[in-house]
Design a protein around this motif. Structure first.
Motif, short mmCIF file in Angstrom:
data_model
loop_
_atom_site.label_atom_id
_atom_site.label_comp_id
_atom_site.label_asym_id
_atom_site.label_seq_id
_atom_site.Cartn_x
_atom_site.Cartn_y
_atom_site.Cartn_z
N ASP A 103 11.74 1.61 25.99
CA ASP A 103 12.36 1.47 24.67
C ASP A 103 11.79 0.22 24.04
OD1 ASP A 103 14.03 0.96 22.47
OD2 ASP A 103 15.72 2.00 23.40
N ARG B 131 9.89 6.03 13.55
CA ARG B 131 9.05 6.56 14.63
C ARG B 131 8.39 7.88 14.23
NH1 ARG B 131 13.01 4.58 18.35
NH2 ARG B 131 14.01 6.62 18.47
N GLU C 120 21.12 -4.44 22.87
CA GLU C 120 21.66 -3.08 22.89
C GLU C 120 22.56 -2.85 21.68
OE1 GLU C 120 21.77 -2.23 27.71
OE2 GLU C 120 23.47 -3.21 26.73
N ARG D 131 15.42 3.71 12.84
CA ARG D 131 14.28 3.59 13.76
C ARG D 131 13.73 4.96 14.11
NH1 ARG D 131 15.41 1.96 18.43
NH2 ARG D 131 17.68 1.84 18.29
N LEU E 181 14.33 -2.05 22.04
CA LEU E 181 15.26 -2.76 22.92
C LEU E 181 14.54 -3.90 23.64
CD1 LEU E 181 18.06 -2.99 24.20
CD2 LEU E 181 17.32 -1.31 25.92
N GLU F 203 19.88 2.75 14.86
CA GLU F 203 19.17 3.79 15.61
C GLU F 203 18.59 4.86 14.68
OE1 GLU F 203 19.85 6.79 19.43
OE2 GLU F 203 21.55 5.73 18.54
N CYS G 170 20.37 -2.37 18.58
CA CYS G 170 19.68 -1.07 18.58
C CYS G 170 20.63 0.07 18.20
CB CYS G 170 19.06 -0.81 19.95
SG CYS G 170 17.57 -1.80 20.27
#
Length: 349
Positions: A181, A238, A224, A234, A184, A231, A227
């Motif tokens: 990850d 991606r 954590e 992201r 992270l 989420e 993230c």
């Protein structure tokens, strides 16, 4: 090796690095010359070797000659010298040496930068090089003992050229965060006052591979939470990155296939595309992903074609399956490969 021949090889290795990154270093050249493998450079950067020269396949005089030839080539190309610092990833952060004795180290530290690079990028390059590298913790391959306490453990870190356990290095309070990850890992490292990269030697690929990070537990918890908060954003980023890389890969495969057809005009277009698609697969570690291949170097392209011929046009795989040693199998099929290469080099009418 004669000086003219060495000069040519240095120029080829330097040219490939310059094409790919817009700057070239002495390390780029010696790895391009095959005097050092990337694993040797990793060992040196981890602080597990006193000098880079002791890991090289040649003596100090050849390294000095290569540095001088690189300088001459770079000056002739109009490249700009930018001196960089080289610091070990060991706990003592000592300055790395390229050779032993009284040899001046400055010639090895210079990065030769393309005039095409903007001042901003040159500054970023200089800042990145002056920044101390990550602390590096190694997963040992052999039984070992700590130089301080005589005990052992799952990780070692170098200090004063000797291995130490995490307890003696005051790092046993850190927790392991495995790779996988990126967000992270990046955020945990940002939040952690002390962190180290964990690497392990891959015997098959002959490289040190990153296994994860050692970070403070508090930092991992904060990372954590961050993230979880973004989420969805992201995930969208991606997907955009995946689409961008797919376009880049398609373009690279097309350029490689065209170069195959240029070097081997007798190779059918479909075969050239198949070779390019196989050799240039992202993450495969195949010849098409090397720096030389990305620069469309003729030798790297030829190696990709030879690999295709070896597996598709000879009995090489069958020989291996019957227990024939790899080197012997390659000797047996050498004539067949040469004949097929000759066919591919003939221009069709």
């Amino acid at each position: 090796m004669s000086k003219p021949n060495l000069s040519r090889r240095v120029a080829e290795a330097a040219g490939i690095a310059l094409t790919n990154r817009k700057y070239v270093t002495f390390v780029d050249v010696v790895t391009g010359l095959r005097w050092l493998h990337s694993r040797h450079v990793d060992t040196w950067r981890q602080g597990r070797a006193a000098t880079l020269a002791e890991l090289a396949a040649v003596g100090d005089d050849r390294l000095l000659a290569a540095a001088a030839l690189l300088r001459d080539w770079a000056v002739g190309q109009g490249l700009r010298p930018v001196e960089a610092s080289y610091v070990s990833g060991s706990r003592d952060r000592r300055e790395l040496r390229f050779t032993a004795g009284d040899h001046p180290q400055e010639a090895f530290r210079v990065h030769w930068v393309s005039p095409e690079l903007s001042e901003a990028r040159v500054r970023r390059l200089a800042e990145r090089q002056s920044k101390a590298p990550d602390l590096t913790v190694v997963v040992p391959q052999q039984p070992w003992t700590c130089a301080s306490c005589g005990d052992t453990g799952p990780y070692l870190i170098m200090e004063d050229d000797r291995p130490h356990c995490l307890t003696c290095a005051d790092m046993d309070h850190l927790v392991f965060l495995p790779s996988g990850d990126a967000a992270l890992s990046r955020r945990a490292k940002q939040e952690s006052g002390l962190a180290a990269v964990v690497v392990e030697y891959n015997r098959r690929r002959k490289v040190y591979q990153r296994r994860g990070l050692l970070v403070e537990e508090r930092a991992l918890t904060l990372a954590e939470e961050r993230c979880l908060a973004d989420e969805e954003a992201r995930l969208r980023r991606r997907e955009r990155d995946r689409e961008r890389r797919a376009v880049q890969d398609d373009d690279f495969r097309a350029r490689m296939a065209a170069e195959i057809r240029t070097l081997f005009p007798g190779c059918p277009a479909e075969r050239a595309e198949e070779i390019a698609a196989h050799a240039a697969l992202r993450g495969s570690g195949r010849v098409g992903r090397t720096a030389a291949a990305r620069a469309l170097d003729a030798n790297a392209i030829t190696l990709a074609v030879v690999a295709s011929i070896r597996h598709l046009d000879t009995d090489y795989d069958k020989l291996l399956m019957t227990g024939v040693p790899r080197t012997e199998a390659r000797d047996r099929i050498r004539d067949a490969i040469d004949a097929r290469l000759a066919d591919f080099r003939r221009r069709t009418t």
